[in-house]
Design an enzyme around this catalytic site. Structure first.
Site, PDB file in Angstrom:
ATOM      1  N   HIS A   1       0.821  -1.202   0.000  1.00 50.20           N
ATOM      2  CA  HIS A   1       0.000   0.000   0.000  1.00 50.20           C
ATOM      3  C   HIS A   1       0.858   1.257   0.000  1.00 50.20           C
ATOM      4  O   HIS A   1       2.048   1.204   0.263  1.00 50.20           O
ATOM      5  CB  HIS A   1      -0.953   0.029   1.208  1.00 50.20           C
ATOM      6  CG  HIS A   1      -0.259   0.095   2.529  1.00 50.20           C
ATOM      7  ND1 HIS A   1      -0.047  -1.026   3.304  1.00 50.20           N
ATOM      8  CD2 HIS A   1       0.276   1.135   3.227  1.00 50.20           C
ATOM      9  CE1 HIS A   1       0.586  -0.677   4.410  1.00 50.20           C
ATOM     10  NE2 HIS A   1       0.795   0.623   4.391  1.00 50.20           N
TER      11      HIS A   1
ATOM     12  N   ARG B   1      -1.272  10.954   4.631  1.00 49.83           N
ATOM     13  CA  ARG B   1      -1.922  11.553   5.803  1.00 49.83           C
ATOM     14  C   ARG B   1      -3.057  12.449   5.329  1.00 49.83           C
ATOM     15  O   ARG B   1      -2.932  13.125   4.303  1.00 49.83           O
ATOM     16  CB  ARG B   1      -0.918  12.349   6.623  1.00 49.83           C
ATOM     17  CG  ARG B   1       0.026  11.466   7.390  1.00 49.83           C
ATOM     18  CD  ARG B   1       0.990  12.283   8.252  1.00 49.83           C
ATOM     19  NE  ARG B   1       1.812  11.388   9.032  1.00 49.83           N
ATOM     20  CZ  ARG B   1       2.906  10.786   8.576  1.00 49.83           C
ATOM     21  NH1 ARG B   1       3.307  10.997   7.336  1.00 49.83           N
ATOM     22  NH2 ARG B   1       3.598   9.982   9.342  1.00 49.83           N
TER      23      ARG B   1
ATOM     24  N   GLU C   1      -3.690   3.577   1.949  1.00 53.19           N
ATOM     25  CA  GLU C   1      -3.927   3.743   3.382  1.00 53.19           C
ATOM     26  C   GLU C   1      -4.041   5.230   3.696  1.00 53.19           C
ATOM     27  O   GLU C   1      -3.101   5.992   3.477  1.00 53.19           O
ATOM     28  CB  GLU C   1      -2.767   3.147   4.179  1.00 53.19           C
ATOM     29  CG  GLU C   1      -2.849   3.414   5.667  1.00 53.19           C
ATOM     30  CD  GLU C   1      -1.572   3.021   6.401  1.00 53.19           C
ATOM     31  OE1 GLU C   1      -1.224   3.734   7.355  1.00 53.19           O
ATOM     32  OE2 GLU C   1      -0.917   2.038   6.010  1.00 53.19           O
TER      33      GLU C   1
ATOM     34  N   ASN D   1      -4.460  11.394  11.977  1.00 52.05           N
ATOM     35  CA  ASN D   1      -3.974  11.541  13.347  1.00 52.05           C
ATOM     36  C   ASN D   1      -4.971  12.388  14.122  1.00 52.05           C
ATOM     37  O   ASN D   1      -5.386  13.449  13.662  1.00 52.05           O
ATOM     38  CB  ASN D   1      -2.575  12.166  13.359  1.00 52.05           C
ATOM     39  CG  ASN D   1      -1.550  11.231  12.773  1.00 52.05           C
ATOM     40  OD1 ASN D   1      -1.555  10.032  13.040  1.00 52.05           O
ATOM     41  ND2 ASN D   1      -0.674  11.750  11.940  1.00 52.05           N
TER      42      ASN D   1
ATOM     43  N   HIS E   1       3.125  11.116  -6.839  1.00 53.29           N
ATOM     44  CA  HIS E   1       1.685  11.048  -7.041  1.00 53.29           C
ATOM     45  C   HIS E   1       1.205   9.610  -6.935  1.00 53.29           C
ATOM     46  O   HIS E   1       1.989   8.674  -6.965  1.00 53.29           O
ATOM     47  CB  HIS E   1       1.295  11.634  -8.404  1.00 53.29           C
ATOM     48  CG  HIS E   1       1.871  10.901  -9.569  1.00 53.29           C
ATOM     49  ND1 HIS E   1       3.035  11.279 -10.180  1.00 53.29           N
ATOM     50  CD2 HIS E   1       1.440   9.796 -10.233  1.00 53.29           C
ATOM     51  CE1 HIS E   1       3.310  10.441 -11.167  1.00 53.29           C
ATOM     52  NE2 HIS E   1       2.360   9.529 -11.222  1.00 53.29           N
TER      53      HIS E   1
ATOM     54  N   GLU F   1      -2.817  10.949 -10.471  1.00 53.07           N
ATOM     55  CA  GLU F   1      -2.751  10.810 -11.921  1.00 53.07           C
ATOM     56  C   GLU F   1      -3.846   9.847 -12.362  1.00 53.07           C
ATOM     57  O   GLU F   1      -3.973   8.751 -11.797  1.00 53.07           O
ATOM     58  CB  GLU F   1      -1.385  10.275 -12.346  1.00 53.07           C
ATOM     59  CG  GLU F   1      -1.252  10.093 -13.842  1.00 53.07           C
ATOM     60  CD  GLU F   1       0.101   9.524 -14.238  1.00 53.07           C
ATOM     61  OE1 GLU F   1       0.494   9.716 -15.393  1.00 53.07           O
ATOM     62  OE2 GLU F   1       0.763   8.882 -13.387  1.00 53.07           O
TER      63      GLU F   1
END
Length: 147
Positions: free
Chosen positions: A5, A9, A62, A66, A81, A124
């Site tokens: 993966h 964030r 993923e 936070n 990207h 993209e």
């Protein structure tokens, strides 16, 4: 070795899920919340990768949120990207644009476009198979911002 993966964030779960799931068509495949670590992990799979995600937990995106506020900057160039193949580049870009997403690099060539997630991650979009024939308004649309 197996690719699993890419982690990015995010600052707003709802806004990010709207972008990745509602607009791009990805599916949330699992979620993990860590009270001790004060974070939430949300794993997404593209439609064509759902079976592989279910069996191998790969390939996935993923999203990491936070719980404690933090400022995310988009200036880091060590991350380029994310890329996704789409069935119809024009329909995908039109859907995104109709929902307020800026097409930073329009699909002038019928093959490639760039947009940004709510957190400034460059995405993209690549046409599945051969490029589509050039069409307006895409063929004459200028770039907007950076990607």
């Amino acid at each position: 070795m197996q690719y699993l993966h890419t982690m990015v964030r995010i600052t707003d779960i709802d806004q990010s899920l709207t972008f990745y799931c509602d607009l791009l068509g990805m599916k949330e495949v699992r979620r993990k919340e860590s009270e001790k670590g004060r974070f939430t992990l949300i794993f997404l799979a593209a439609n064509d990768d759902e079976a592989s995600s279910s069996e191998q937990q790969a390939p996935e995106l993923e999203l990491t949120w936070n719980w404690d506020p933090e400022e995310l900057t988009t200036g880091a160039r060590n991350f380029g990207h994310l890329a996704y193949r789409v069935d119809d580049i024009y329909a995908t870009c039109q859907h995104l644009m109709d929902n307020g997403v800026t097409i930073n690099r329009p699909p002038r060539d019928g093959h490639m476009a760039f947009v940004k997630s709510p957190d400034g991650i460059s995405i993209e979009l690549l046409q599945k198979g051969d490029p589509k024939s050039e069409q307006e308004p895409w063929a004459s649309m200028e770039n907007t911002g950076s990607w």
